[in-house]
Write an enzyme that holds these catalytic residues in place. Sequence first.
Site, PDB file in Angstrom:
ATOM      1  N   LYS A  74      42.017  54.568  42.503  1.00 43.85           N
ATOM      2  CA  LYS A  74      40.858  54.012  43.207  1.00 43.85           C
ATOM      3  C   LYS A  74      39.626  54.910  43.153  1.00 43.85           C
ATOM      4  CE  LYS A  74      43.430  51.105  46.440  1.00 43.85           C
ATOM      5  NZ  LYS A  74      43.658  50.772  47.858  1.00 43.85           N
ATOM      6  N   ASP A 110      39.315  46.398  50.446  1.00 46.76           N
ATOM      7  CA  ASP A 110      40.252  46.911  51.444  1.00 46.76           C
ATOM      8  C   ASP A 110      39.576  47.010  52.810  1.00 46.76           C
ATOM      9  OD1 ASP A 110      42.450  47.233  49.745  1.00 46.76           O
ATOM     10  OD2 ASP A 110      41.850  49.259  49.167  1.00 46.76           O
TER      11      ASP A 110
END
Length: 291
Positions: A74, A110
Amino acid sequence: MAKDSFLVGLIGAGIGPSLSPALHEREADRQGLRYLYRLIDLDVLGARPEAVGDLVRAARDLGFDGLNITHPCKQLVIEHLDALAQQAEALGAVNTVVFEDGRATGHNTDVTGFAASFARGLPDVPLERVVQLGAGGAGAAVAHATLTLGAERVTVVDALADRAADLAASLNRHFGAGRAAAATPDRLAPLLAAADGVVHATPTGMAAHPGLPFRAGLLRPELWVAEVVYRPLETELLRTARALGCATLDGGGMAVFQAVDAFRLFTGREPDAARMLADIAELAGAVPTSK
């Protein structure tokens, strides 16, 4: 004429059990789309996390419409992108890449995923003092989300002291001095004794990492408990907390709402979150719950 065929994928390590392909493809089927979601597993490929740049370029060249990105890529993926959405830039992490006109743009769903799940499942809980376990990629996202939801102060607890301190410093820069603090696990007992709620963002409780992230005796009925793990939906932490009468939130909602936002980014179409919540209940073998 609107596009009705999509090729997307997920890059990460050990992602075989991921429910993302089924979540996306089921919703696409209901919308009459041709939608193929491929797993690009570093472990299967025998590739290091640093290969994410080559994989993103290959996906773009092969005509992918977008990618989801998960652990451990990420942060590593950022230097290989052409642009970042504001949320991803603030967080320093990307979990969704959209390809358009030859450019790769990074997003982070997220944060919005956890915020939507929390607002739905624990709408009225107090947010003055929140303790969060875990300062990794998921931890950074949920800490941002918790402060965005109005938490006055989040204390990030991580066995890696530097990682917790770095996240707290980043949160304070973004939200204002004093909104976040860092601590090590030996401080957990007094922190939880004074907290309104706890967010759990470590792998403990996953099928491959069973158990409790801290002693059950540190829980009390007044403490709300939010979980990020969604395989299984009912972790030992949630089961123990629920038995004590704590308000709880499982990780299924975050998994669904981040997928909802990613699906929208990939297709430009509005997914049905209620249908996808039912999907994850079936796929994970239990109904997503909140109390």
